[in-house]
Structure formats: C-alpha cells, structure tokens
Design a protein around this motif. Structure first.
Motif, PDB file in Angstrom:
ATOM      1  N   THR A   1     -10.505  59.122  27.485  1.00 40.29           N
ATOM      2  CA  THR A   1     -10.937  57.918  26.781  1.00 40.29           C
ATOM      3  C   THR A   1     -10.199  57.860  25.452  1.00 40.29           C
ATOM      4  O   THR A   1     -10.479  58.638  24.534  1.00 40.29           O
ATOM      5  N   LEU A   2      -9.244  56.928  25.353  1.00 43.45           N
ATOM      6  CA  LEU A   2      -8.399  56.852  24.158  1.00 43.45           C
ATOM      7  C   LEU A   2      -8.577  55.552  23.374  1.00 43.45           C
ATOM      8  O   LEU A   2      -8.210  55.496  22.202  1.00 43.45           O
ATOM      9  N   HIS A   3      -9.120  54.515  24.011  1.00 43.76           N
ATOM     10  CA  HIS A   3      -9.187  53.211  23.358  1.00 43.76           C
ATOM     11  C   HIS A   3     -10.614  52.790  22.999  1.00 43.76           C
ATOM     12  O   HIS A   3     -10.836  51.667  22.551  1.00 43.76           O
ATOM     13  N   ASP A   4     -11.569  53.692  23.217  1.00 40.14           N
ATOM     14  CA  ASP A   4     -12.955  53.450  22.837  1.00 40.14           C
ATOM     15  C   ASP A   4     -13.494  54.709  22.163  1.00 40.14           C
ATOM     16  O   ASP A   4     -13.031  55.822  22.460  1.00 40.14           O
ATOM     17  N   PRO A   5     -14.470  54.554  21.284  1.00 38.77           N
ATOM     18  CA  PRO A   5     -15.063  55.746  20.668  1.00 38.77           C
ATOM     19  C   PRO A   5     -15.870  56.530  21.692  1.00 38.77           C
ATOM     20  O   PRO A   5     -16.469  55.953  22.598  1.00 38.77           O
ATOM     21  N   LEU A   6     -15.855  57.851  21.552  1.00 36.91           N
ATOM     22  CA  LEU A   6     -16.684  58.699  22.410  1.00 36.91           C
ATOM     23  C   LEU A   6     -18.051  58.865  21.761  1.00 36.91           C
ATOM     24  O   LEU A   6     -18.149  59.207  20.577  1.00 36.91           O
ATOM     25  N   ARG A   7     -19.087  58.652  22.548  1.00 37.30           N
ATOM     26  CA  ARG A   7     -20.444  58.822  22.047  1.00 37.30           C
ATOM     27  C   ARG A   7     -21.107  59.963  22.801  1.00 37.30           C
ATOM     28  O   ARG A   7     -21.067  60.001  24.038  1.00 37.30           O
ATOM     29  N   MET A   8     -21.679  60.883  22.059  1.00 41.25           N
ATOM     30  CA  MET A   8     -22.330  62.046  22.659  1.00 41.25           C
ATOM     31  C   MET A   8     -23.748  62.161  22.113  1.00 41.25           C
ATOM     32  O   MET A   8     -23.974  62.063  20.908  1.00 41.25           O
ATOM     33  N   ARG A   9     -24.694  62.348  23.014  1.00 36.25           N
ATOM     34  CA  ARG A   9     -26.076  62.552  22.575  1.00 36.25           C
ATOM     35  C   ARG A   9     -26.553  63.926  23.033  1.00 36.25           C
ATOM     36  O   ARG A   9     -26.223  64.380  24.129  1.00 36.25           O
ATOM     37  N   GLN A  10     -27.309  64.563  22.164  1.00 32.87           N
ATOM     38  CA  GLN A  10     -27.850  65.884  22.480  1.00 32.87           C
ATOM     39  C   GLN A  10     -29.199  65.717  23.157  1.00 32.87           C
ATOM     40  O   GLN A  10     -30.106  65.061  22.641  1.00 32.87           O
ATOM     41  N   ILE A  11     -29.319  66.333  24.324  1.00 32.93           N
ATOM     42  CA  ILE A  11     -30.544  66.236  25.109  1.00 32.93           C
ATOM     43  C   ILE A  11     -31.444  67.435  24.858  1.00 32.93           C
ATOM     44  O   ILE A  11     -32.658  67.321  24.780  1.00 32.93           O
ATOM     45  N   ASP A  12     -30.831  68.586  24.721  1.00 31.07           N
ATOM     46  CA  ASP A  12     -31.559  69.831  24.484  1.00 31.07           C
ATOM     47  C   ASP A  12     -30.664  70.732  23.649  1.00 31.07           C
ATOM     48  O   ASP A  12     -29.568  70.345  23.238  1.00 31.07           O
ATOM     49  N   GLU A  13     -31.110  71.953  23.430  1.00 28.23           N
ATOM     50  CA  GLU A  13     -30.373  72.855  22.554  1.00 28.23           C
ATOM     51  C   GLU A  13     -28.936  73.058  23.013  1.00 28.23           C
ATOM     52  O   GLU A  13     -28.003  73.065  22.204  1.00 28.23           O
ATOM     53  N   LYS A  14     -28.717  73.205  24.291  1.00 23.74           N
ATOM     54  CA  LYS A  14     -27.374  73.456  24.818  1.00 23.74           C
ATOM     55  C   LYS A  14     -27.010  72.446  25.907  1.00 23.74           C
ATOM     56  O   LYS A  14     -26.292  72.760  26.846  1.00 23.74           O
ATOM     57  N   ARG A  15     -27.464  71.210  25.728  1.00 28.87           N
ATOM     58  CA  ARG A  15     -27.268  70.196  26.766  1.00 28.87           C
ATOM     59  C   ARG A  15     -26.903  68.862  26.108  1.00 28.87           C
ATOM     60  O   ARG A  15     -27.651  68.355  25.272  1.00 28.87           O
ATOM     61  N   PHE A  16     -25.753  68.317  26.519  1.00 27.97           N
ATOM     62  CA  PHE A  16     -25.240  67.101  25.902  1.00 27.97           C
ATOM     63  C   PHE A  16     -24.753  66.133  26.983  1.00 27.97           C
ATOM     64  O   PHE A  16     -24.265  66.545  28.030  1.00 27.97           O
ATOM     65  N   ALA A  17     -24.883  64.830  26.691  1.00 24.09           N
ATOM     66  CA  ALA A  17     -24.353  63.785  27.561  1.00 24.09           C
ATOM     67  C   ALA A  17     -23.295  63.008  26.784  1.00 24.09           C
ATOM     68  O   ALA A  17     -23.502  62.630  25.624  1.00 24.09           O
ATOM     69  N   VAL A  18     -22.159  62.775  27.417  1.00 23.39           N
ATOM     70  CA  VAL A  18     -21.034  62.078  26.780  1.00 23.39           C
ATOM     71  C   VAL A  18     -20.767  60.783  27.528  1.00 23.39           C
ATOM     72  O   VAL A  18     -20.716  60.764  28.763  1.00 23.39           O
TER      73      VAL A  18
END
Length: 250
Positions: free
Chosen positions: A47-64
C-alpha cells in the motif's frame, strides 16, 4: 523465540486461530499482525498511495487496513519491540500450490519475511477433495506444530521461504511429509463468469474451476492429492538461469 503471525484471510479468520494454536505450542512470545479484511489474491502488493491504519486489539494483536505484505512490514518495523525470529503466514483457507503461489497473499506474507531476513513459512489447508460440507482445519491443527518444529531444524538460504500445504483428509490418514517442487496444472483453472445487475449493467466474477487431474509425481499437487503434507522451498530470485546462459551465448 519471537513469532510474527499474519495471513490474507483477515484478522477474524478461523485459519488464523489455528495458526495461533500452532505458534503458542512453539513459543510464549507470539504476535499477530493481520489484515483488517480479507486480502486473498493480493500477492506481494504494497500500500503506497493510501495511509496505513493499524488498530491494536490486544497486547500482542493488531489489525492493519492493508495487505499481508503491509502487515509483516508493520509488525517487524513498528508493532513488535524487536525483529521477529520467525514469520508464519496462514493458515490459509484453501491450498496454495502450483500457480497459486504467484497470486497468494499468504505466500506473500512469508515472502516479505524472507526479504527482511527472517525465517518464514506459509501454511495452507487444502479442501474440496474429501470435505464436501466445508473446510476442516483438523489436519493443519494436528500436524502443524510438528511440521514447523521439524522445519526449524534446517538453516535456509537467504531469501528462501517454505510453502507448506496440508491435505484435505482426516489427520490420521496423512501418509507422510514430503519435500516437493512447485507443480503446474495442465489446464486453465481460472474462469470468468459474466453477470448482469438489476440496472442491466454487466459485471464479472473470477473463480477457480474445480477440475481434477493427475499431476506429476514429486510436485506439491501430487502430494496433496495423495494425502501427503507438502513442503516446497521457494526462492525470491526468479531468474531463469538456463535462459540467461542461452541468451548470453548469442
């Protein structure tokens, strides 16, 4: 051992839960960075032409909100405190064999790990030959940890990853684990289905045809058809060296 998990079926995919079970049997330091939504067929895209958004779900778990490649980059370069020792991608819903590896976001997640210098393995669960009522994860769940443990005993060359496919059968019916080469289907598997919406406008669906044939022995396709777990080493250097030699002689 710090393990980074990703996939292309999305953060809520059942195959990812199976992969977490496999990883937790190997280490207590397991991190998940997976796509927010399904990214099947995205291959090794960035993904180069849009910002990457990442949310933290748990201590060691993320969704991008991005591709499997984005997820590995974000995991190794941002979410994790240090670079992982192992990247596991999957467990994919459906086999990734033969030409599939060029489309697969699951394989691409492992590719990005290999590019970062991290040992990387893609895992996929085949279905459709025996399980007519949907996919069964039992084969990957039962054999996954053992297969990964055995593969970790071997040192891989730089930019080489391992592509593991589990057959569609009862775990007790698995014959063995075999090293295979990438196969090739003897007929086109992708089909184009034309449809029309309620306003009379045309649209199309791409899909894989379910035809079966007998592949060459020693390939990933042959192994899965014969209830074997297939392990295929894949290298990111796609140079056709034989053709390079021939062209150099001109």
């Amino acid at each position: 051992m710090r393990i980074l998990l990703t996939n292309d079926d999305g953060i809520n995919a059942p195959g990812l839960k199976v992969l977490e079970e496999i990883a937790h049997s190997l280490s207590d330091d397991v991190w998940v960075v997976a796509p927010e939504t399904e990214q099947s067929g995205m291959s090794h895209s960035l993904t180069l032409h849009d910002p990457l958004r990442m949310r933290q779900i748990d201590e060691k778990r993320f969704a991008v909100k991005g591709t499997p490649t984005d997820c590995v980059i974000m995991g190794a370069g941002h979410a994790l405190p240090e670079k992982p020792d192992l990247v596991l991608s999957g467990v994919n819903r459906g086999q990734n064999m033969a030409e599939d590896v060029t489309y697969s976001g699951t394989v691409a997640g492992a590719m990005e790990g290999a590019l970062l210098g991290v040992r990387s393995i893609a895992l996929s669960q085949a279905y459709g030959w025996e399980s007519k009522d949907g996919i069964s994860w039992d084969c990957a769940r039962e054999h996954g940890a053992r297969v990964v443990k055995d593969l970790l005993k071997h040192v891989l060359p730089f930019q080489t990853l391992l592509n593991v496919n589990f057959p569609d059968c009862d775990p007790a019916d698995v014959k063995d684990v075999v090293l295979t080469r990438q196969g090739r289907r003897d007929q086109a598997q992708l089909s184009v289905e034309a449809r029309e919406d309620t306003r009379g406008q045309s649209y199309f669906w791409l899909g894989f045809e379910g035809r079966r044939f007998e592949p060459q022995e020693g390939t990933d396709l042959y192994a899965i058809y014969h209830k074997q777990i297939s392990v295929t080493p894949l290298h990111l250097d796609m140079t056709d060296r034989e053709t390079l030699k021939k062209l150099s002689a001109l």
